[in-house]
Design a protein around this motif. Structure first.
Motif: not given
Length: 604
Positions: A217-225, A338-352
């Motif tokens: 999970v963490g590795l995929v999130s890092r890769k997407n970033e 999927w969870f890595a993408s959910v995290t990135r979308v949720d981070e954006l929504v949280e900031e907005l």
């Protein structure tokens, strides 16, 4: 203020679903959403029913083969076309409904998130408020897709797995029966041993997959970033291609691009290593699970307790139960992505969601934006600061009367552009108030005017591109601003931002002002790309066609004072720039211009 701890995975999931599941609650979309959901569930049930029918057909067919019952073989064969058609229709229907649900759900979430991003200039303020959140456009375009499309497939797979496991476990219970195990003088009866074995096997395989796949999970999130940062750097290179080429920055940019891509490769290599471990578990399971049911049912077949058809049916049912129960094993990698993408979308929504002025500043450090009681612009006790708290402008109080022509001056870094941003309502850090006359339209003209894609007509009318304006008005404005040669190309769709020079883009901005006739005009270095003669012509508009407009401009070029009647000076000081305002005499300049105009008329 101390930084809050990062949200947990469960919190991220809860926040994401709170936003995403509105698709089923919105008045405009709920009927379509529930209709597509019902259709998906219907075809899931139809697909499982077809699988059960094929399982029973296998028993009938192989029992007939074992008995060499020719009529029985032909009877079973006669049912085959119906089963094939039912399976094909159920699978095809599920694919179509699934894709429709994915598309419409993604459309709803994309519209919601992009709406938050674009509304209230959040796309602009986001860059000031957070440096950790990169490439919001990539998150909207790609991560929203990756958070919705796999989710629908995973949800369908999970529902199918649950129903399939229950259905085929019942078949195992009925067909395989119990097993007797003799240990010395004791005989132990294991009821429905095939179903029990399938559950135990699935639990062991799932646990192994979870333990080996959890770090993914963490590795995929890092890769997407890293991928997003690499794309952002490539976009920056393309947008600044001319500047980089002129100063021969190729080698430095190549080095930067190489370094960014090395980070992408490093992130991918970590995923590859973890995928290798997961693949070992998955492939071991893939090799074992077709063999395990054969070994378990073989003793009963050898003693004649079950028929060949029953063996085939039991093996197929065991495989179905096994495949359903190890759904988590087979989909762990997709779940991690999927969870890595959910995290990135949720981070954006949280900031907005946190970009509302009331939530990004404490109650006593807000710039109050309101309406003035007269026709003047009132700046009262205005202090502007950076996000780190450093004061840029301190306690400014200025009144700008309607129709006044005001020049904002000061050395570089004194806060002139920051003051312009505050007037536009884009700067959140500070205190004091800015009051503008009610009902007056405001136009902001930056140093590099924005030219959207489209026809030249739509660019000249932007941001009210659908506003009905006759060609004579547009052509006259172009002619007045020195762009008459473009009049024949109003309806041509080109990459105008690339085609037009910096000076032409600034002339386009003045053409817009002539067409739109705003009440208040705020300019920031709006003539920096023009020669002095062109600047004189365009700023002369404020003595003629735009004489009634209130002008607030920022500029460094000599001679700008001649076009203004009030000067606001920002003097940099340690505690923040000090602001003074004084009138400018324009009588000599007006006399010079009137005499020159008279001479030109005489010459004509």
């Amino acid at each position: 203020m101390t930084d809050a701890p990062p949200p947990s995975q469960r919190s991220r999931m809860r926040q994401f679903f709170r936003v995403a599941l509105r698709y089923w609650g919105d008045r405009e979309t709920r009927w379509r959403a529930w209709g597509l959901t019902t259709a998906v569930l219907f075809f899931v049930a139809a697909q499982i029913a077809s699988a059960v029918g094929i399982n029973k057909w296998n028993r009938l067919f192989f029992d007939a083969l074992e008995k060499r019952d020719v009529p029985g073989v032909w009877s079973a064969t006669g049912w085959l076309p119906l089963l094939v058609v039912a399976t094909a229709l159920s699978v095809s229907g599920l694919v179509v409904c699934r894709m429709l649900l994915q598309t419409r759900w993604r459309e709803n979430l994309t519209r919601r998130v992009s709406g938050w991003w674009i509304a209230d200039q959040r796309y602009y303020r986001l860059g000031f408020l957070t440096k950790k959140l990169t490439a919001p456009e990539y998150r909207i375009a790609e991560d929203v897709r990756l958070s919705i499309e796999p989710l629908v497939e995973l949800a369908i797979g999970l529902i199918s797995a649950f129903i399939t496991a229950a259905t085929f476990a019942a078949i195992l219970w009925q067909v395989a029966g119990s097993a007797e195990v003799t240990l010395g003088t004791v005989t132990v009866v294991i009821p429905s041993y095939m179903a029990v074995a399938a559950v135990l096997y699935a639990v062991i395989a799932s646990l192994a997959a979870y333990l080996t796949g959890r770090p993914l999970v963490g590795l995929v999130s890092r890769k997407n970033e890293m991928e997003a940062q690499f794309r952002a750097e490539m976009t920056r290179l393309r947008e600044n291609a001319e500047s980089i080429a002129l100063i021969r920055g190729d080698a430095d940019e190549l080095s930067t691009a190489g370094e960014n891509y090395r980070r992408v490769v490093a992130a991918w290599l970590r995923i590859v290593r973890q995928q290798g471990i997961i693949a070992l578990v998955l492939n071991t399971n893939g090799a074992l699970f077709p063999i395990v049911p054969l070994l378990l049912i073989a003793p009963k077949f050898l003693v004649g307790s079950v028929t060949l058809g029953a063996v085939v049916q039991v093996v197929a049912a065991f495989s179905a139960v096994q495949a359903a129960l190890i759904w988590f094993v087979d989909n762990f990698v997709r779940l991690a992505e999927w969870f890595a993408s959910v995290t990135r979308v949720d981070e954006l929504v949280e900031e907005l969601q946190g970009l509302d002025i009331g939530t990004i500043m404490e109650a006593d450090t807000q710039i109050e934006l309101g309406e003035s009681e007269d026709e003047a612009i009132h700046i009262e006790n205005l202090s502007l600061a950076h996000s780190n708290g450093r004061v840029v402008v301190a306690d400014a109080t200025v009144a700008i009367e309607r129709g006044a022509k005001v020049l904002i001056a000061g050395e570089s870094g004194s806060g002139k552009s920051t003051l312009i941003r505050a007037l536009a309502g884009l700067w959140p850090w500070g205190s004091g108030s800015i009051r503008v006359p009610a009902g007056q339209s405001i136009a902001f003209v930056p140093q590099k005017p924005y030219l959207p894609r489209g026809t030249l007509r739509s660019i000249l009318l932007y941001p009210a591109s659908e506003r009905p304006v006759d060609d004579e008005t547009i052509t006259g404005a172009l002619q007045r601003c020195g762009l008459g040669y473009l009049s024949r190309r109003l309806d041509e769709e080109e990459d105008w931002d690339r085609i037009l020079s910096g000076g032409e883009r600034q002339r386009i901005a003045f053409t817009r002002l002539l067409i739109q006739k705003p009440d208040i005009i705020v300019m920031d270095e709006a003539t920096s790309a023009l020669d002095e003669e062109s600047q004189e012509v365009l700023l002369g508009l404020f003595d003629n066609e735009l004489a009634d407009a209130t002008l607030i401009s920022v500029g460094h070029r000599p001679g700008l004072e001649d076009y203004h009647e009030q000067k606001i000076t920002l003097e940099r000081r340690p505690a923040g720039a000090h602001v003074t305002s004084k009138p400018i005499g324009r009588s000599l300049w007006r006399l010079f211009r009137s005499r020159r105009a008279a001479n030109e008329d005489t010459a004509d």
